[in-house]
Design a protein around this motif. Structure first.
Motif, PDB file in Angstrom:
ATOM      1  N   SER A 149       0.821  -1.212   0.000  1.00  0.00           N
ATOM      2  CA  SER A 149       0.000   0.000   0.000  1.00  0.00           C
ATOM      3  C   SER A 149       0.856   1.263   0.000  1.00  0.00           C
ATOM      4  O   SER A 149       2.087   1.213   0.109  1.00  0.00           O
ATOM      5  N   ALA A 150       0.172   2.419  -0.074  1.00  0.00           N
ATOM      6  CA  ALA A 150       0.870   3.708  -0.089  1.00  0.00           C
ATOM      7  C   ALA A 150       1.594   3.991   1.219  1.00  0.00           C
ATOM      8  O   ALA A 150       2.482   4.850   1.267  1.00  0.00           O
ATOM      9  N   ASP A 151       1.251   3.279   2.302  1.00  0.00           N
ATOM     10  CA  ASP A 151       1.979   3.456   3.558  1.00  0.00           C
ATOM     11  C   ASP A 151       3.444   3.062   3.426  1.00  0.00           C
ATOM     12  O   ASP A 151       4.304   3.606   4.127  1.00  0.00           O
ATOM     13  N   PHE A 152       3.695   2.089   2.538  1.00  0.00           N
ATOM     14  CA  PHE A 152       5.061   1.599   2.360  1.00  0.00           C
ATOM     15  C   PHE A 152       5.507   1.754   0.895  1.00  0.00           C
ATOM     16  O   PHE A 152       5.894   2.834   0.474  1.00  0.00           O
ATOM     17  N   PHE A 153       5.446   0.662   0.125  1.00  0.00           N
ATOM     18  CA  PHE A 153       6.033   0.669  -1.220  1.00  0.00           C
ATOM     19  C   PHE A 153       5.162   1.339  -2.285  1.00  0.00           C
ATOM     20  O   PHE A 153       5.665   1.727  -3.328  1.00  0.00           O
ATOM     21  N   ASP A 154       3.849   1.412  -2.054  1.00  0.00           N
ATOM     22  CA  ASP A 154       2.935   1.953  -3.063  1.00  0.00           C
ATOM     23  C   ASP A 154       3.155   1.237  -4.399  1.00  0.00           C
ATOM     24  O   ASP A 154       3.493   1.841  -5.420  1.00  0.00           O
ATOM     25  N   ALA A 155       2.952  -0.092  -4.370  1.00  0.00           N
ATOM     26  CA  ALA A 155       3.296  -0.948  -5.508  1.00  0.00           C
ATOM     27  C   ALA A 155       2.535  -0.613  -6.779  1.00  0.00           C
ATOM     28  O   ALA A 155       3.052  -0.805  -7.882  1.00  0.00           O
ATOM     29  N   GLU A 156       1.326  -0.106  -6.642  1.00  0.00           N
ATOM     30  CA  GLU A 156       0.556   0.230  -7.842  1.00  0.00           C
ATOM     31  C   GLU A 156       1.197   1.375  -8.610  1.00  0.00           C
ATOM     32  O   GLU A 156       1.256   1.365  -9.846  1.00  0.00           O
ATOM     33  N   LYS A 157       1.711   2.354  -7.877  1.00  0.00           N
ATOM     34  CA  LYS A 157       2.343   3.509  -8.517  1.00  0.00           C
ATOM     35  C   LYS A 157       3.799   3.248  -8.858  1.00  0.00           C
ATOM     36  O   LYS A 157       4.313   3.744  -9.875  1.00  0.00           O
ATOM     37  N   PHE A 158       4.475   2.477  -8.000  1.00  0.00           N
ATOM     38  CA  PHE A 158       5.908   2.198  -8.202  1.00  0.00           C
ATOM     39  C   PHE A 158       6.115   0.675  -8.193  1.00  0.00           C
ATOM     40  O   PHE A 158       6.457   0.094  -7.165  1.00  0.00           O
ATOM     41  N   PRO A 159       5.880   0.011  -9.312  1.00  0.00           N
ATOM     42  CA  PRO A 159       5.866  -1.456  -9.325  1.00  0.00           C
ATOM     43  C   PRO A 159       7.229  -2.126  -9.187  1.00  0.00           C
ATOM     44  O   PRO A 159       7.286  -3.311  -8.854  1.00  0.00           O
ATOM     45  N   LEU A 160       8.314  -1.402  -9.422  1.00  0.00           N
ATOM     46  CA  LEU A 160       9.636  -2.031  -9.427  1.00  0.00           C
ATOM     47  C   LEU A 160      10.581  -1.392  -8.418  1.00  0.00           C
ATOM     48  O   LEU A 160      10.556  -0.181  -8.190  1.00  0.00           O
ATOM     49  N   MET A 161      11.423  -2.232  -7.838  1.00  0.00           N
ATOM     50  CA  MET A 161      12.613  -1.796  -7.107  1.00  0.00           C
ATOM     51  C   MET A 161      13.800  -2.216  -7.975  1.00  0.00           C
ATOM     52  O   MET A 161      13.855  -3.368  -8.437  1.00  0.00           O
ATOM     53  N   THR A 162      14.739  -1.318  -8.212  1.00  0.00           N
ATOM     54  CA  THR A 162      15.837  -1.623  -9.130  1.00  0.00           C
ATOM     55  C   THR A 162      17.195  -1.366  -8.494  1.00  0.00           C
ATOM     56  O   THR A 162      17.338  -0.535  -7.603  1.00  0.00           O
ATOM     57  N   PHE A 163      18.175  -2.113  -8.994  1.00  0.00           N
ATOM     58  CA  PHE A 163      19.568  -1.903  -8.592  1.00  0.00           C
ATOM     59  C   PHE A 163      20.428  -1.902  -9.841  1.00  0.00           C
ATOM     60  O   PHE A 163      20.331  -2.811 -10.672  1.00  0.00           O
ATOM     61  N   ARG A 164      21.288  -0.901  -9.973  1.00  0.00           N
ATOM     62  CA  ARG A 164      22.234  -0.804 -11.083  1.00  0.00           C
ATOM     63  C   ARG A 164      23.615  -0.541 -10.494  1.00  0.00           C
ATOM     64  O   ARG A 164      23.841   0.481  -9.840  1.00  0.00           O
ATOM     65  N   SER A 165      24.535  -1.452 -10.715  1.00  0.00           N
ATOM     66  CA  SER A 165      25.865  -1.309 -10.128  1.00  0.00           C
ATOM     67  C   SER A 165      26.623  -0.156 -10.772  1.00  0.00           C
ATOM     68  O   SER A 165      26.422   0.172 -11.944  1.00  0.00           O
ATOM     69  N   THR A 166      27.481   0.442  -9.963  1.00  0.00           N
ATOM     70  CA  THR A 166      28.334   1.530 -10.452  1.00  0.00           C
ATOM     71  C   THR A 166      29.812   1.256 -10.211  1.00  0.00           C
ATOM     72  O   THR A 166      30.668   1.888 -10.827  1.00  0.00           O
ATOM     73  N   ALA A 167      30.137   0.324  -9.294  1.00  0.00           N
ATOM     74  CA  ALA A 167      31.537   0.034  -8.992  1.00  0.00           C
ATOM     75  C   ALA A 167      31.644  -1.319  -8.301  1.00  0.00           C
ATOM     76  O   ALA A 167      30.735  -1.747  -7.591  1.00  0.00           O
ATOM     77  N   VAL A 168      32.761  -2.007  -8.532  1.00  0.00           N
ATOM     78  CA  VAL A 168      33.086  -3.257  -7.843  1.00  0.00           C
ATOM     79  C   VAL A 168      34.481  -3.121  -7.275  1.00  0.00           C
ATOM     80  O   VAL A 168      35.415  -2.733  -7.978  1.00  0.00           O
ATOM     81  N   GLU A 169      34.614  -3.449  -5.998  1.00  0.00           N
ATOM     82  CA  GLU A 169      35.903  -3.303  -5.312  1.00  0.00           C
ATOM     83  C   GLU A 169      36.298  -4.630  -4.662  1.00  0.00           C
ATOM     84  O   GLU A 169      35.484  -5.281  -4.011  1.00  0.00           O
ATOM     85  N   GLN A 170      37.549  -5.041  -4.842  1.00  0.00           N
ATOM     86  CA  GLN A 170      38.086  -6.216  -4.161  1.00  0.00           C
ATOM     87  C   GLN A 170      38.616  -5.765  -2.804  1.00  0.00           C
ATOM     88  O   GLN A 170      39.536  -4.959  -2.714  1.00  0.00           O
ATOM     89  N   THR A 171      38.032  -6.285  -1.721  1.00  0.00           N
ATOM     90  CA  THR A 171      38.418  -5.825  -0.386  1.00  0.00           C
ATOM     91  C   THR A 171      39.453  -6.717   0.274  1.00  0.00           C
ATOM     92  O   THR A 171      40.184  -6.266   1.156  1.00  0.00           O
ATOM     93  N   ASP A 172      39.494  -7.996  -0.086  1.00  0.00           N
ATOM     94  CA  ASP A 172      40.576  -8.884   0.320  1.00  0.00           C
ATOM     95  C   ASP A 172      40.573 -10.080  -0.617  1.00  0.00           C
ATOM     96  O   ASP A 172      39.919 -10.044  -1.660  1.00  0.00           O
ATOM     97  N   SER A 173      41.279 -11.136  -0.263  1.00  0.00           N
ATOM     98  CA  SER A 173      41.436 -12.249  -1.204  1.00  0.00           C
ATOM     99  C   SER A 173      40.148 -12.993  -1.499  1.00  0.00           C
ATOM    100  O   SER A 173      40.052 -13.705  -2.497  1.00  0.00           O
ATOM    101  N   GLU A 174      39.114 -12.841  -0.642  1.00  0.00           N
ATOM    102  CA  GLU A 174      37.893 -13.603  -0.849  1.00  0.00           C
ATOM    103  C   GLU A 174      36.626 -12.759  -0.800  1.00  0.00           C
ATOM    104  O   GLU A 174      35.530 -13.291  -0.955  1.00  0.00           O
ATOM    105  N   THR A 175      36.755 -11.476  -0.586  1.00  0.00           N
ATOM    106  CA  THR A 175      35.584 -10.639  -0.401  1.00  0.00           C
ATOM    107  C   THR A 175      35.564  -9.488  -1.392  1.00  0.00           C
ATOM    108  O   THR A 175      36.582  -8.856  -1.629  1.00  0.00           O
ATOM    109  N   TYR A 176      34.358  -9.257  -1.943  1.00  0.00           N
ATOM    110  CA  TYR A 176      34.188  -8.160  -2.886  1.00  0.00           C
ATOM    111  C   TYR A 176      33.017  -7.296  -2.466  1.00  0.00           C
ATOM    112  O   TYR A 176      32.099  -7.761  -1.792  1.00  0.00           O
ATOM    113  N   ARG A 177      33.063  -6.057  -2.844  1.00  0.00           N
ATOM    114  CA  ARG A 177      32.034  -5.093  -2.481  1.00  0.00           C
ATOM    115  C   ARG A 177      31.494  -4.449  -3.748  1.00  0.00           C
ATOM    116  O   ARG A 177      32.241  -3.881  -4.540  1.00  0.00           O
ATOM    117  N   VAL A 178      30.189  -4.555  -3.927  1.00  0.00           N
ATOM    118  CA  VAL A 178      29.521  -3.986  -5.095  1.00  0.00           C
ATOM    119  C   VAL A 178      28.724  -2.763  -4.658  1.00  0.00           C
ATOM    120  O   VAL A 178      27.899  -2.843  -3.745  1.00  0.00           O
TER     121      VAL A 178
END
Length: 202
Positions: free
Chosen positions: A97-126
């Motif tokens: 509902s409009a109290d939270f996501f308001d799915a009717e008006k905003f049907p999608l949640m999106t993620f678009r990466s901008t950078a990837v970083e290697q933080t150690d030998s086994e861990t990465y941060r996007v």
């Protein structure tokens, strides 16, 4: 998102100097997220005493993985808000509902990466842009590569899992209710959890 170098760094070597693993470099390519074997979920504190867990059943995305140069990897994910599932229909309806996501008006949640970083030998941060409703803000996800395999249908798969924390109020999800004993009904802090299987395009 990224392929992860499993070689152990020496005590004096910085993550930036780690050599690329040829086996992982060979996995470089375009991948499609398999929604049937992936999950995008969340956990949020309810009434100050317990956690409510939920997930989004409908999502799709593409990955460009670069094992030799993880910084060149990218990700794009679209999540359908109407597919939210916490196990209770009335609660799901309130979240849509409009109290939270308001799915009717905003049907999608999106993620678009901008950078990837290697933080150690086994861990990465996007890092990327997370859009909820009409608000876009940066999100950082810590990821671990779970491996690769060829499935029974001959498809080459990669898997990874990760998590991130957000303050929902920063994306305009501000609804709440005060408790008689103090505190609020729903925590501002939300943990996002990703468990992804992706198939390499032919």
């Amino acid at each position: 998102m990224a392929l992860f170098n499993r070689k152990r760094a020496t005590e004096t070597a910085a993550p930036a100097t780690l050599a690329a693993d040829p086996a992982l470099a060979a996995l470089t390519g375009e991948y499609t997220i398999d929604p049937a074997h992936s999950s995008i979920g969340f956990t949020v504190r309810h009434a100050m005493v317990t956690n409510v867990r939920g997930s989004f059943g409908e999502h799709e995305g593409t990955l460009r993985l670069d094992g030799a140069n993880p910084a060149a990897s990218t990700a794009a994910i679209d999540v359908r808000i109407d597919s939210i599932d916490t196990g209770i229909a009335d609660r799901d309806g309130h979240l849509k509902s409009a109290d939270f996501f308001d799915a009717e008006k905003f049907p999608l949640m999106t993620f678009r990466s901008t950078a990837v970083e290697q933080t150690d030998s086994e861990t990465y941060r996007v890092t990327g842009d997370l859009t909820i409703k009409d608000v876009t803000k940066p999100l950082t996800i810590d990821l671990e590569f779970n491996g690769s395999a060829t499935d029974v249908y001959g498809a080459e798969r990669v898997g990874f899992e990760g998590s991130a924390e957000i303050l929902r109020s920063e994306w305009g999800l501000t609804w709440n209710a005060a408790l008689e004993t103090g505190g609020v009904m729903v925590s501002d802090k939300v943990k996002l959890v990703f468990d992804i299987s992706a198939v390499k395009e032919a």
